[in-house]
Enzyme design. Structure first.
Site, short mmCIF file in Angstrom:
data_model
loop_
_atom_site.label_atom_id
_atom_site.label_comp_id
_atom_site.label_asym_id
_atom_site.label_seq_id
_atom_site.Cartn_x
_atom_site.Cartn_y
_atom_site.Cartn_z
N ASP A 43 42.14 94.77 57.61
CA ASP A 43 43.64 95.31 57.65
C ASP A 43 44.49 94.63 58.46
OD1 ASP A 43 42.47 97.35 55.97
OD2 ASP A 43 42.97 98.90 57.04
N THR A 63 46.91 102.36 52.96
CA THR A 63 46.23 103.19 51.76
C THR A 63 46.20 104.48 52.22
OG1 THR A 63 44.13 102.73 53.44
CG2 THR A 63 45.00 101.08 51.38
N THR A 64 46.24 105.06 53.24
CA THR A 64 46.16 106.38 53.53
C THR A 64 47.65 107.09 53.24
OG1 THR A 64 44.49 106.40 55.11
CG2 THR A 64 45.71 108.45 55.15
N ASP A 117 39.67 104.71 56.89
CA ASP A 117 40.45 103.91 55.83
C ASP A 117 40.60 104.56 54.62
OD1 ASP A 117 41.55 101.40 55.14
OD2 ASP A 117 39.71 101.57 53.87
#
Length: 535
Positions: A400, A102-103, A69
């Site tokens: 998520d 988020t990545t 994550d």
């Protein structure tokens, strides 16, 4: 640099090693900033997609975290560089606002800066690059809205939501159980969702974990799970049609606020004091019994005498329950939190169809299940796993999935995943670049090249030839005029993401592009790095 005073009190400045200090300005400052941001992006690049690798991080205390994550990785990293910290905050913003992607947002920002560096070396002013990126981001967002599809779902038909959550979970460690976890996440969100207002309060969903069992044992409880047990081992372990008194006042005699001292010099005085204390306990327990309570949940503890009295009066009790749990129990059972025994009435009692204590394995660990509540708008996801690291990563994955389901309820527009949206936007931005006569045209083309970084990273992480795979998919999109063609990461045999059921939320993808562009613009406008010693 230091400030000193001479014999007459006049201030003067001492400058140390001035000839050894270097201060970055202009292009050197830009290159240094871009290099720091790219270093962060390259760390996360290998974690992108369903075949992305995990990172193991060790804290100064020796705690180990294994995750892919993006927000968690950057949160755990010890970053000193101020520009690199902007990338950490970028990932955190995406996590707070959307909860997923988020990545990808950091990888995209890194690619934008990499392309910007080449433009700066060719002599294009950073402000013109930033303006070109802003134009390109608007083109990309407008194109996303054109290729988006509306996703129809209802309380009875939750399959579309499950498919979207499965896309999110496919890149996590828990992907072997993605179907069951996605169903749990969607059912939890639908239980607390207000579909008329299109709003979801995720605070009503409690995620609890316990080491032991296997991941498949993870369950959704329509009620509250409390990591406590009955205060006395002989109290009943199961209560049906429970009427719950939720207390924030302790089961003990009142204490004066000021300092006090009690002198006891005779047996009679001691007996009187003891009887008075016992009367306090008796009155407290009787007040609970009089209003019809069959279970007491208390925020504070109580001593053995009160515990013994509760057991003798056949009034089960739970002590040391946290404030957050008390609020959730009150919401779920329809009860009121009572701060004083005098205010306790039958109307303030919570109602639950079943309260049971459950033990796990061969250990003495016990937990309290409060189920079939009067108001089922508070639910608990109970995660099982082989070790603490697995449970923590599953909690992050579930978070998520919950956020994605919430986003779909707020806005049911979706785009297709596998890098298909980025490739389609790249082609649209590239085509629109010819309509801009100024220097910004170069920046718009660079933006289009940067969008290709996400599908290229997906192909690279999946063990495919990145350039060859990307070229083939781009060609297919143009030939078939199909914006759903993406990278076949799982080697299923088709590049059409509709057939693979790989979806992403439109608001999540738009947020990625807008946030990445915003942070890159900020970094490009920094042309001087001044440390405190330069003042």
């Amino acid at each position: 640099m230091a400030l000193a005073f001479d014999d007459f009190g006049r201030p003067f400045i001492i400058i140390k090693e001035q000839e050894q200090k270097t201060r970055l300005r202009g292009l050197d400052a830009h290159k240094s900033n871009i290099s720091a941001a790219k270093a962060v992006a390259h760390i996360l690049r290998t974690s992108l997609g369903p075949k992305g690798m995990d990172k193991m991080m060790q804290s100064p205390d020796g705690d180990v975290t294994i995750t892919n994550d993006g927000a968690t990785i950057l949160e755990q990293m010890d970053v000193d560089n101020q520009i690199a910290k902007l990338m950490v905050e970028l990932s955190r913003s995406q996590d707070y606002e959307i909860g997923d992607g988020t990545t990808g947002v950091v990888v995209m920002a890194g690619a934008l800066l990499e392309q910007a560096e080449r433009l700066l070396e060719r002599g294009i002013h950073p402000i013109r690059v930033a303006e070109g990126y802003e134009m390109a981001s608007r083109i990309a967002v407008e194109h996303l809205e054109r290729i988006a599809h509306k996703f129809e779902f209802s309380v009875t038909n939750i399959e579309p939501l499950v498919q979207t959550c499965m896309t999110t979970l496919s890149s996590k460690i828990v992907n072997r159980c993605k179907r069951s976890l996605a169903e749990i996440a969607v059912k939890a969100v639908m239980a607390v969702a207000d579909l008329e207002r299109k709003d979801v309060n995720l605070d009503l969903i409690k995620v609890e974990g316990k080491v032991g069992g296997k991941l498949e044992d993870t369950e959704l409880i329509y009620g509250i799970l409390v990591d406590k047990d009955m205060s006395h081992p002989q109290m009943p372990k199961q209560i049906e049609d429970a009427k719950i008194a939720i207390l924030t006042c302790p089961f003990e005699p009142p204490k004066p606020k000021t300092k006090h001292k009690v002198d006891i010099d005779t047996v009679e005085k001691f007996q009187t004091l003891r009887q008075q204390e016992q009367k306090y306990f008796d009155d407290m327990v009787q007040q609970c019994k009089d209003v019809g309570a069959t279970l007491v949940i208390c925020q504070w503890g109580f001593d053995d005498e009160a515990n013994h009295l509760l057991m003798n009066r056949n009034l089960p009790a739970v002590r040391w329950v946290g404030g957050v749990e008390l609020e959730l129990i009150a919401i779920a059972t329809g009860g009121r939190i009572v701060p004083r025994f005098q205010e306790l009435t039958s109307e303030k009692l919570g109602k639950a169809g079943l309260v049971r204590e459950k033990s796990f394995g061969t250990t003495k660990d016990r937990m309290l299940y409060i189920e079939h509540c009067a108001n089922s708008r508070a639910v608990t996801i109970f995660i099982r796993g082989g070790n603490k690291m697995m449970i923590e990563e599953t909690k992050r994955s579930i978070h998520d999935a919950l956020c994605v389901a919430r986003n779909i309820i707020r806005n049911n527009s979706i785009v297709y995943g596998g890098g298909s949206a980025e490739i389609s936007c790249s082609l649209a931005v590239e085509a629109a670049a010819d309509g801009y006569p100024g220097v910004e045209q170069y920046a718009i083309r660079a933006f289009a090249d940067s969008l290709d970084s996400v599908p290229m990273a997906l192909a690279e992480n999946s063990g495919l030839q990145p350039i060859e795979t990307l070229s083939a998919v781009k060609s297919q999109q143009l030939k078939e005029n199909n914006p759903c063609c993406g990278i076949d990461c799982n080697d299923i045999g088709t590049n059409d993401m509709r057939e693979q059921n790989v979806f992403e939320t439109l608001i999540g993808k738009k947020q990625q592009i807008l946030l990445a562009t915003q942070v890159v613009k900020m970094i490009l406008k920094i042309d001087d790095v001044i440390s405190p010693s330069d003042y």
